[in-house]
Scaffold this active site. Structure first.
Site, PDB file in Angstrom:
ATOM      1  N   HIS A   1       0.872  -1.183   0.000  1.00 22.38           N
ATOM      2  CA  HIS A   1       0.000   0.000   0.000  1.00 22.38           C
ATOM      3  C   HIS A   1       0.908   1.232   0.000  1.00 22.38           C
ATOM      4  O   HIS A   1       2.031   1.173   0.498  1.00 22.38           O
ATOM      5  CB  HIS A   1      -0.823  -0.058   1.296  1.00 22.38           C
ATOM      6  CG  HIS A   1      -1.900   0.958   1.436  1.00 22.38           C
ATOM      7  ND1 HIS A   1      -1.650   2.269   1.768  1.00 22.38           N
ATOM      8  CD2 HIS A   1      -3.256   0.851   1.320  1.00 22.38           C
ATOM      9  CE1 HIS A   1      -2.804   2.920   1.848  1.00 22.38           C
ATOM     10  NE2 HIS A   1      -3.789   2.096   1.584  1.00 22.38           N
TER      11      HIS A   1
ATOM     12  N   ASP B   1       2.907  -4.848   8.265  1.00 20.53           N
ATOM     13  CA  ASP B   1       1.680  -4.075   8.100  1.00 20.53           C
ATOM     14  C   ASP B   1       0.504  -5.034   8.221  1.00 20.53           C
ATOM     15  O   ASP B   1       0.230  -5.804   7.302  1.00 20.53           O
ATOM     16  CB  ASP B   1       1.718  -3.378   6.727  1.00 20.53           C
ATOM     17  CG  ASP B   1       0.368  -2.794   6.319  1.00 20.53           C
ATOM     18  OD1 ASP B   1      -0.598  -2.883   7.111  1.00 20.53           O
ATOM     19  OD2 ASP B   1       0.289  -2.251   5.200  1.00 20.53           O
TER      20      ASP B   1
ATOM     21  N   GLN C   1      -4.857  -5.255   7.132  1.00 21.42           N
ATOM     22  CA  GLN C   1      -5.908  -6.178   6.716  1.00 21.42           C
ATOM     23  C   GLN C   1      -5.935  -7.420   7.606  1.00 21.42           C
ATOM     24  O   GLN C   1      -6.992  -7.982   7.866  1.00 21.42           O
ATOM     25  CB  GLN C   1      -5.692  -6.615   5.252  1.00 21.42           C
ATOM     26  CG  GLN C   1      -5.794  -5.503   4.229  1.00 21.42           C
ATOM     27  CD  GLN C   1      -7.185  -4.912   4.146  1.00 21.42           C
ATOM     28  OE1 GLN C   1      -8.187  -5.603   4.299  1.00 21.42           O
ATOM     29  NE2 GLN C   1      -7.256  -3.611   3.898  1.00 21.42           N
TER      30      GLN C   1
ATOM     31  N   LYS D   1     -10.431  -1.104  10.984  1.00 24.92           N
ATOM     32  CA  LYS D   1     -10.587  -2.305  10.148  1.00 24.92           C
ATOM     33  C   LYS D   1     -10.940  -3.531  10.981  1.00 24.92           C
ATOM     34  O   LYS D   1     -11.158  -4.609  10.455  1.00 24.92           O
ATOM     35  CB  LYS D   1      -9.302  -2.559   9.348  1.00 24.92           C
ATOM     36  CG  LYS D   1      -8.984  -1.398   8.391  1.00 24.92           C
ATOM     37  CD  LYS D   1      -8.353  -1.857   7.123  1.00 24.92           C
ATOM     38  CE  LYS D   1      -7.595  -0.755   6.433  1.00 24.92           C
ATOM     39  NZ  LYS D   1      -8.361  -0.176   5.326  1.00 24.92           N
TER      40      LYS D   1
ATOM     41  N   CYS E   1      -4.886   2.502  -3.500  1.00 26.16           N
ATOM     42  CA  CYS E   1      -3.631   3.032  -2.942  1.00 26.16           C
ATOM     43  C   CYS E   1      -2.454   2.112  -3.244  1.00 26.16           C
ATOM     44  O   CYS E   1      -1.531   1.971  -2.433  1.00 26.16           O
ATOM     45  CB  CYS E   1      -3.744   3.281  -1.433  1.00 26.16           C
ATOM     46  SG  CYS E   1      -4.865   4.614  -1.051  1.00 26.16           S
TER      47      CYS E   1
END
Lengths: 167, 418
Positions: free
Chosen positions: B134, B211, B214, B237, B375
């Site tokens: 991203h 990261d 998600q 999220k 993104c």
């Protein structure tokens, strides 16, 4: 309606009437897409970055040319729905007096529920297009516009650009 | 919506009960269409308990935290620090001082990247990311490289849209000082083998940031087992509020990482000649934090913990399978990311049709998806596309919604191809 170019409101009314028969939004969009398909394609040579309208999720190229007090537009997009919107905007505004273009409220976009159906980002794209159209109409004589020099004369003759009468 | 449409034979009704916790899913859109929310990878909806925690905080506890001499301040501080403990427990971290509240994943990555640029990266060092990152896990590292003289390296993907592990290993050298990698790709749904990545990267002496934006809602995370130096995610999220996120960092890293922002809360002592900084985690929490957001995130994680996560994960995968089977029937459709072993999202293009047009026509039918580059512009460029249409699922979605999505997609394509 022999000479509609002076009457933005009349052209808007025609469009509102055409769209009024659709109740299902999907039918309305199908018609919009169909309208877009009839928009003459912008020659590849004119699909240049300098004509891109910023703020649209899809690509929109827009070129204007002024002759005396009137302004003609050419535009295109890489998405079907945006082409439809462009076709409507050009049908209402292309070939109209510059002052009238700048004053135009374009209420038909609300009447056919286009503005409300677009998410705010997409509505911003629409707003950017309108802003660019009005900006071009506001340029003095348009001699300074880079678009002016690049546009072949034949492509912007009123005869080519005047909108089709609604059948 | 009756519960009968939520389950299939042989399934428990757990997803139906789960769904009933989310009031927004009852929304009826203009034109009388019920909302079908398939934009979950962008943000999740919020359960009653999270909304109640926010209302309760502002109704009964609102106050600035720490150092207050009054009861409200104590109540707010307890709730906020309690949320920090909840977060720590949720990701298997024994020490809540290693849990830093941030505004979200993006701020967490920026904090680490800017700190490492000052304290760790040297000219000629390398920062290794993947081609599926991203923008939030690309741009901060570009800035860190610019500031430090380090060089950004990008591990390519396989034809299936998975990390090319062989190529990754070739790029991993003693010059590699940072590896920053996404766990689950928001644009492809690919799941990276993060444990292996962490081990191999640390073996060459690199610090590793994962990261988990998600992953946080789909995976069970244990930072001790994972072993990453840093892990970041966003609250929104995982059923929490927007504007709150988490940076976890190992103590030995966080102790030496320089502060990101100066201000209140992050200091020990301020003199005009110079200041000393507070202990972890406050060293990285300058200014009045998002107190309500932190408390809301705590409520969200408590909500998740109370669920049968395995059952919900099975339901989510079943939704994905049904969607993939439906998409297989669509002529000219290209699916991005692997067919097997993917997270519960589908990212696709259809030949001759722009994703934007699909998005608008799905919206007209009450279906919320995301279209565009997600993104991930470099990734899109590699595929030679401007963007995709993405539908992403959480366990509150139903089989009926999947069927309606597929029906609506086919209707949209019929209109666009007419």
């Amino acid at each position: 309606m022999k000479e509609a170019s002076g009457d933005i409101a009349l052209r808007e009314a025609e469009i509102i009437e055409e769209f009024s028969i659709f109740e299902d939004p999907m039918d309305r969009y199908a018609y919009l897409i169909d309208v877009g398909k009839k928009l003459p394609e912008l020659p590849l040579a004119l699909q240049r970055d300098e004509y891109l309208v910023p703020g649209c999720q899809s690509k929109v190229w827009l070129i204007g040319r002024r002759k005396e007090d009137r302004v003609w537009f050419q535009a295109d997009s890489n998405t079907a729905i945006t082409r439809g919107i462009i076709a409507l905007l050009l049908r209402v505004l292309s070939g109209q007096p510059a002052a009238a273009i700048q004053r135009a409220k374009l209420g038909f976009l609300d009447a056919i529920e286009l503005r409300s159906h677009l998410s705010s980002q997409r509505a911003n794209g629409l707003a950017s297009m309108i802003l660019r159209i009005k900006g071009i109409a506001g340029l003095d004589g348009l001699e300074t516009a880079s678009s002016d020099a690049a546009l072949p004369d034949s492509s912007v003759e009123p005869a080519n650009q005047s909108p089709k009468q609604a059948s | 919506m009756s519960s009968s449409v939520l389950s299939q034979p042989g399934q428990t009704t757990a997803p139906a009960v789960f769904r009933s916790a989310f009031p927004i899913l009852e929304t009826v859109l203009a034109g009388g269409k019920p909302l079908i929310y398939l934009d979950n990878a962008a943000t999740s909806q919020k359960p009653d308990s999270v909304i109640a925690a926010l209302v309760d905080y502002y109704t009964h506890s609102n106050s600035n935290i720490h150092r207050g001499a009054h009861q409200l301040a104590a109540r707010a501080t307890d709730a906020y620090e309690g949320a920090r403990k909840t977060v720590a427990a949720f990701i298997g971290c024994a020490d809540p001082a290693l849990i830093n509240f941030t505004s979200g994943t993006t701020q967490g990555i920026n904090l680490v990247a800017s700190g490492l640029a000052k304290s760790w990266l040297q000219p000629g060092d390398e920062v290794l990311i993947s081609a599926m990152e991203h923008h939030a896990n690309i741009v901060p590292w570009q800035m860190a490289c610019q500031a430090s003289g380090a060089v950004l390296r990008v591990a390519p993907l396989t034809g299936q849209g998975e990390l090319d592990l062989e190529a990754f290993r070739k790029l991993l050298t003693p010059r590699t000082k940072v590896v920053a990698m996404v766990w689950i790709s928001n644009a492809l749904g690919s799941i990276n083998p993060v444990e292996r990545i962490v081990q191999e990267a640390q073996a060459v002496g690199a610090q590793v940031l994962i990261d988990a934006a998600q992953a946080i809602v789909h995976e069970t995370i244990d930072v001790e087992t994972l072993g990453a130096d840093y892990l970041v995610f966003s609250g929104h999220k995982v059923y929490g509020p927007t504007g709150i996120g988490i940076l976890y960092g190992r103590r030995e890293r966080m102790e030496v990482l320089p502060p990101y922002q100066g201000g209140g809360e992050m200091i020990r002592e301020v003199r005009f000649e110079g200041s000393t900084y507070n202990q972890l985690p406050y060293k990285f929490e300058a200014g009045t934090p998002n107190i309500a957001g932190g408390i809301g995130l705590g409520a969200a994680l408590n909500f998740v913990t109370a669920q049968d996560r395995e059952a919900l994960a099975r339901h989510e995968q079943a939704l994905l399978e049904r969607t993939l089977t439906g998409l297989d029937q669509v002529e000219g459709l290209t699916l991005y990311g692997p067919r097997q072993g993917r997270s519960s999202l589908v990212s696709f293009t259809v030949e001759g049709v722009h994703a934007f047009d699909i998005g608008v026509l799905l919206d007209q039918q009450g279906i919320a998806v995301r279209t565009g580059h997600h993104c991930c512009q470099p990734l899109m460029r590699q595929y030679g596309i401007e963007g995709t249409c993405r539908a992403s699922f959480l366990p509150y979605n139903t089989f009926a919604e999947v069927d309606q999505f597929l029906h609506a997609l086919n209707r949209a394509l019929a209109v666009l191809r007419a």
